[in-house]
Design a protein around this motif. Sequence first.
Motif, PDB file in Angstrom:
ATOM      1  N   LEU A  44      88.231  34.127  54.142  1.00 38.14           N
ATOM      2  CA  LEU A  44      87.187  33.180  53.775  1.00 38.14           C
ATOM      3  C   LEU A  44      86.222  33.834  52.794  1.00 38.14           C
ATOM      4  CD1 LEU A  44      86.370  31.447  57.167  1.00 38.14           C
ATOM      5  CD2 LEU A  44      87.888  30.692  55.351  1.00 38.14           C
ATOM      6  N   VAL A  73      91.538  25.661  57.677  1.00 35.06           N
ATOM      7  CA  VAL A  73      90.629  26.747  57.319  1.00 35.06           C
ATOM      8  C   VAL A  73      91.448  27.978  56.922  1.00 35.06           C
ATOM      9  CG1 VAL A  73      88.843  28.316  58.193  1.00 35.06           C
ATOM     10  CG2 VAL A  73      88.743  25.877  58.743  1.00 35.06           C
ATOM     11  N   THR A 128      86.976  26.029  54.104  1.00 28.21           N
ATOM     12  CA  THR A 128      86.083  26.816  54.951  1.00 28.21           C
ATOM     13  C   THR A 128      85.680  26.093  56.224  1.00 28.21           C
ATOM     14  OG1 THR A 128      84.155  26.023  53.719  1.00 28.21           O
ATOM     15  CG2 THR A 128      85.134  28.124  53.014  1.00 28.21           C
TER      16      THR A 128
END
Length: 163
Positions: free
Chosen positions: A153, A112, A72
Amino acid sequence: MTFRRCMARATVCLAGVGLVFGLLTALSAARAAVITTVAAPVAFTHRIFQVQGSGSSSPLVGQVVMVEGIVTARKSNGYFIQSADGEVDGDPATSEGILVFTSSAPPAAAVVGNRVQVSGTVTEFIPGTDLSSSPVSELTGTAVGLLSTGNALPAPVAITVAD
């Protein structure tokens, strides 16, 4: 060579000596992922919330664990992973994320949105500038394997002063 289940998904890991390079694992009918490196294979041992525990420090301090999560955020000396939305325990006393401390630039797999499997030692960090602060659980001495890329995410978790 012996194969054993590594996670609840259709992923398998190679049990034996050495490193796993380029092992293709089917995560869904639509795509496959590559585990780039997993040093000294360790069975998938814990969920992030189990590593974090519900107390002020991890119940697993000093133990080597293997967790998986979605990257993240990145820092200059590590990165954060969080459990995917469907893998949370729903307990507000536990955390679904953890810092993976690398002491230098994060590895290439720590992008990410990538789902990674990380093995490392559970440690508690207390900043030298604030010795009265609560410890922060993190993983150190880690090996990382890339499971998939381009994942959504996880939902952010609001943290309040009361937390």
